[in-house]
Enzyme design. Structure first.
Site, mmCIF file in Angstrom:
data_model
loop_
_atom_site.group_PDB
_atom_site.id
_atom_site.type_symbol
_atom_site.label_atom_id
_atom_site.label_comp_id
_atom_site.label_asym_id
_atom_site.label_seq_id
_atom_site.Cartn_x
_atom_site.Cartn_y
_atom_site.Cartn_z
ATOM 1 N N ARG A 105 7.818 -4.567 0.270
ATOM 2 C CA ARG A 105 8.111 -4.947 -1.110
ATOM 3 C C ARG A 105 9.620 -4.916 -1.351
ATOM 4 N NH1 ARG A 105 7.053 -1.335 -4.180
ATOM 5 N NH2 ARG A 105 6.128 0.170 -2.761
ATOM 6 N N TYR A 150 5.218 -11.409 2.118
ATOM 7 C CA TYR A 150 4.721 -10.099 2.505
ATOM 8 C C TYR A 150 3.895 -9.390 1.437
ATOM 9 C CZ TYR A 150 4.245 -5.929 5.100
ATOM 10 O OH TYR A 150 3.685 -4.911 5.806
ATOM 11 N N LYS A 200 -0.309 -5.509 -6.474
ATOM 12 C CA LYS A 200 0.643 -4.770 -7.307
ATOM 13 C C LYS A 200 1.000 -5.549 -8.571
ATOM 14 C CE LYS A 200 0.919 -1.709 -4.020
ATOM 15 N NZ LYS A 200 0.301 -0.389 -4.160
ATOM 16 N N HIS A 204 -1.998 3.695 -9.937
ATOM 17 C CA HIS A 204 -1.768 3.599 -8.491
ATOM 18 C C HIS A 204 -2.489 4.769 -7.819
ATOM 19 C CE1 HIS A 204 1.474 3.230 -5.088
ATOM 20 N NE2 HIS A 204 0.405 2.509 -4.818
ATOM 21 N N SER A 228 3.617 4.756 -2.349
ATOM 22 C CA SER A 228 3.247 3.961 -1.178
ATOM 23 C C SER A 228 3.631 4.709 0.096
ATOM 24 C CB SER A 228 3.986 2.628 -1.199
ATOM 25 O OG SER A 228 3.706 1.945 -2.399
ATOM 26 N N CYS A 239 2.383 7.399 1.460
ATOM 27 C CA CYS A 239 2.359 8.867 1.397
ATOM 28 C C CYS A 239 0.963 9.410 1.664
ATOM 29 C CB CYS A 239 2.841 9.356 0.045
ATOM 30 S SG CYS A 239 4.609 9.152 -0.199
ATOM 31 N N GLY A 240 0.077 8.585 2.238
ATOM 32 C CA GLY A 240 -1.214 9.124 2.674
ATOM 33 C C GLY A 240 -2.385 8.873 1.740
ATOM 34 N N LYS A 241 -2.283 7.891 0.820
ATOM 35 C CA LYS A 241 -3.431 7.611 -0.048
ATOM 36 C C LYS A 241 -4.640 7.150 0.765
ATOM 37 C CE LYS A 241 -1.998 4.793 -3.294
ATOM 38 N NZ LYS A 241 -0.575 4.769 -2.904
ATOM 39 N N THR A 242 -4.380 6.238 1.715
ATOM 40 C CA THR A 242 -5.501 5.717 2.502
ATOM 41 C C THR A 242 -6.138 6.846 3.311
ATOM 42 O OG1 THR A 242 -4.406 3.579 2.556
ATOM 43 C CG2 THR A 242 -6.175 3.916 4.143
ATOM 44 N N ASN A 243 -5.310 7.734 3.869
ATOM 45 C CA ASN A 243 -5.866 8.863 4.626
ATOM 46 C C ASN A 243 -6.724 9.758 3.738
ATOM 47 O OD1 ASN A 243 -4.501 7.961 6.878
ATOM 48 N ND2 ASN A 243 -2.810 9.422 6.681
ATOM 49 N N ARG A 294 1.151 -3.265 8.820
ATOM 50 C CA ARG A 294 -0.039 -3.103 7.973
ATOM 51 C C ARG A 294 -1.295 -3.663 8.622
ATOM 52 N NH1 ARG A 294 0.547 -0.541 2.659
ATOM 53 N NH2 ARG A 294 2.772 -0.085 2.587
ATOM 54 N N GLU A 300 -7.893 18.727 6.768
ATOM 55 C CA GLU A 300 -7.734 20.092 6.237
ATOM 56 C C GLU A 300 -7.389 20.070 4.744
ATOM 57 O OE1 GLU A 300 -8.874 22.155 8.103
ATOM 58 O OE2 GLU A 300 -8.331 21.766 10.199
HETATM 59 O O1 SAT Z 1 2.910 -4.210 0.076
HETATM 60 S S1 SAT Z 1 2.148 -3.398 -0.862
HETATM 61 O O2 SAT Z 1 2.862 -3.299 -2.133
HETATM 62 O O3 SAT Z 1 0.856 -4.000 -1.108
HETATM 63 C C1 SAT Z 1 1.914 -1.858 -0.207
HETATM 64 C C2 SAT Z 1 2.561 -0.767 -0.948
HETATM 65 O O4 SAT Z 1 3.778 -0.721 -1.002
HETATM 66 O O5 SAT Z 1 1.846 0.104 -1.513
HETATM 67 MN MN MN Z 2 0.104 1.251 -3.034
#
Ligand code: SAT
Ligand code: MN
Length: 602
Positions: A77, A218, A227, A247, A269, A271-275, A386, A513
């Site tokens: 971004r 991108y 976003k 978010h 972004s 920082c581990g949200k998906t995890n 990604r 954990e």
């Molecule tokens: O490229 S994105 O904005 O979709 C990913 C992110 O920065 O959270």
């Molecule tokens: Mn995001």
């Protein structure tokens, strides 16, 4: 000026939509206008075209999966090229770049003029949220990038059903996107067309629900449902209409007795949200299910509780660092039907990235398209490489992830990456204090934005790059929502998985954990776990976190839960200074929180 129209569905009866498409085509001058139907056949055809042109590489090791390499300048971004364009500058506020709508439209119109020459203009009708959900919203993206079309197929719900639901006069968000690379007759295309940075604009005309994006192919710059719509525009709509666009990941936890808790957690972004969204709890008997990994839309339900849906249909996750150790569910999610961007291509026809937890290939092609071996100093995958994968492929996706009514949220979590100062977990004293915690959240910057990495910045509610209006008004909206929710409001916590020792080692093991911390939160909701009031909020008593089976030294635990009052005095001053920039738009109630924190710190 003439162009072919292809695949125009009989279902379009919307005069406003037809007029906007025509006007956009006349401005951008594509060769063809193609209406997307969202079918697999369409996806396969576009992907085959990109393989033939050299833009995509099919992966022999992963069924129906493809690798793309972006232009080296177009990898994340671009916050410094992102605009909130409102009639009054104050309505965008100090956290957003602002240009007056007339001026920005004039500049961008000249960029769009002829920008799709030699290309196809795709019209993508999409729904954010399950079609037919009272919380879903419709958008139509126009783009000249087939990569964007394929990603939108995964990330949103694309198809003719959207147009049917729109009818003759339904509301939709028009979102215009061009990579900004017109082709002269006979000119050979490049694998990843885009415009130079100073021509990139990611613009939001929030007063008319309009998105204009130019110059980048991108992720968050180009997949405009994400976003741009689901956060920046939706945050404005949410305030207007009395709901929330955040978010946040959404997660369901079930305890050994079968009681369910729903958690929505905001982190910046990368920082581990998906995890966290796909966590495998290490504590016996606890189960987790994924509902969303990036965005939550939340509304107060008939019972007065706050209900959340995931407006997206896929995951656009950071690849580096994702492994069977850190996130096995993501690894299983991306085994097939996945688009990879900026990863290493192995000689066997698979993708690879740093931190994948498998042996480093002896040779591969790096994200820039060059030969790569382990002795090359630079990483093979871009740090913001990604994957784009359907949410339905996640092995622990909740059976209710598409419930049109959403799930009731019990717990809000805020946080960020911070090597020092912030303890592992803190519970807010009350809603206002929780809003203050969210408003003053800070995190070290990541590769998800073009710019420096590792600098500490305030990132309120992880919305610094995504709040579509004056941040002080957004804070007020949080206070107002709390007033409406009353005693049904979720409890608020702040976490920091990233605290380090003075010699730079992680104090907390993280990943699965983290379930130990989530368990404590659930017990706090139930009123069954003890906590200690400190100057900055409630912290777990050292004995109340379930650390059974974890090899954590008492010193590490002590440091993780330590409130360094001297550091916090400086922190409190910095928080006040940060909030001060919003002037008299800053809610009085948050100023009181800042003063109360200082008083508690003595
Ligand atoms: O490229 S994105 O904005 O979709 C990913 C992110 O920065 O959270
Ligand atoms: Mn995001």
């Amino acid at each position: 000026m003439s162009y072919e129209v292809e695949n125009l569905p009989a279902a379009v009866s919307h005069a406003g939509l037809l007029a906007w498409v025509q006007e956009s085509a006349e401005l951008c001058q594509p060769d063809v206008v193609y209406w997307c139907d969202g079918t697999q056949a369409e996806y396969d055809r576009l992907m085959a075209g990109m393989v033939a042109s050299g833009a995509a590489t099919p992966l022999a090791q992963r069924p129906n999966s493809f690798l793309f390499r972006s232009d080296p300048s177009d990898v994340a971004r671009v916050e410094n090229r992102t605009y909130i364009s409102t009639a009054h500058r104050d309505d965008a506020g100090p956290s957003n770049n602002w240009v007056a709508p007339d001026e920005l439209k004039r500049t961008m119109t000249e960029l769009y003029r002829g920008s799709m020459a030699g290309r196809t203009m795709y019209v993508i009708p999409f729904s954010m949220g399950p079609l037919g959900s009272p919380m879903a919203k419709t958008g139509v993206e126009i783009t000249d990038s087939p990569y964007v079309v394929c990603n939108m197929h995964i990330m949103t719900r694309v198809g003719l059903a959207v147009l049917e639901a729109l009818g003759a006069d339904g509301e939709f968000v028009p979102a215009l996107h061009s990579v900004g690379a017109p082709l002269a007759p006979g000119q050979q295309d490049v694998p990843w067309p885009c415009a130079p940075i100073e021509q990139k604009y990611i613009s939001h005309f929030t007063e008319e629900n309009l998105i204009w994006s130019y110059g980048s192919g991108y992720g968050g710059n180009a997949l405009l449902g994400k976003k741009c719509f689901a956060l920046r525009l939706a945050s404005v709509m949410a305030r207007r209409e009395g709901w929330m666009a955040e978010h946040m990941l959404i997660l369901r936890l079930t305890n050994p007795a079968g009681k369910r808790y729903h958690i929505a957690a905001a982190f910046p972004s990368a920082c581990g949200k998906t995890n966290l969204a796909m966590i495998r709890p290490t504590i016996p008997g606890w189960q987790a299910e994924t509902i969303g990994d990036d965005i939550a839309w939340m509304k107060i339900g008939p019972d007065g509780r706050l209900y959340a849906i995931n407006p997206e249909a896929g995951f656009f996750g950071v690849a580096p660092g994702t492994s069977y150790q850190s996130n096995p569910m993501a690894m299983d999610t991306v085994r097939e039907n996945t688009i990879f961007t900026n990863c290493v291509l192995t000689d066997e026809g698979d993708v690879w990235w740093e931190g994948m937890g498998v042996p480093t290939p002896a040779h591969g092609i790096d994200w820039k398209g060059s030969d790569w071996t382990p002795d090359v100093k630079e990483p093979g995958a871009h740090p913001n490489a990604r994957f784009t994968a359907p949410a339905s492929q996640c092995p622990i996706i909740s059976s209710d992830w598409e419930d049109p009514a959403g799930v009731p949220i019990d717990i809000f979590v805020f946080g960020g990456r911070r090597a020092s100062v912030t303890p592992l977990v803190t519970e807010a004293f009350n809603w206002d204090h929780g809003v203050f915690m969210g408003a003053t959240a800070a995190s070290e910057t990541t590769a998800a934005n073009i710019g420096a990495v590792g600098n500490l910045r305030r990132d309120p509610f992880a919305m610094q790059p995504f709040c579509g209006y004056n941040m002080a008004d957004y804070f007020q909206h949080w206070l107002d929502m709390g007033d409406r929710l009353g005693d049904k409001a979720p409890k608020i916590f702040y976490v920091n998985w990233f605290r380090k020792t003075t010699d730079g080692k992680w104090l907390w093991p993280g990943y699965g954990e983290n379930s130990r911390v989530l368990k404590w939160m659930c017990e706090r909701v139930d009123g069954s776990a003890a906590a200690q009031a400190t100057a900055i909020g409630y912290l777990p008593d050292e004995g109340t976190l379930d650390l059974s089976g974890l090899n954590l030294s008492p010193e590490a635990l002590h440091e993780l839960l330590r409130v360094d009052e001297t550091a916090w005095q400086a922190e409190a001053l910095d928080m006040e200074k940060y909030l001060g920039q919003f002037g008299d738009r800053m809610p009085e109630r948050l100023q009181q929180q800042a003063a109360a924190l200082r008083a508690r710190l003595g």
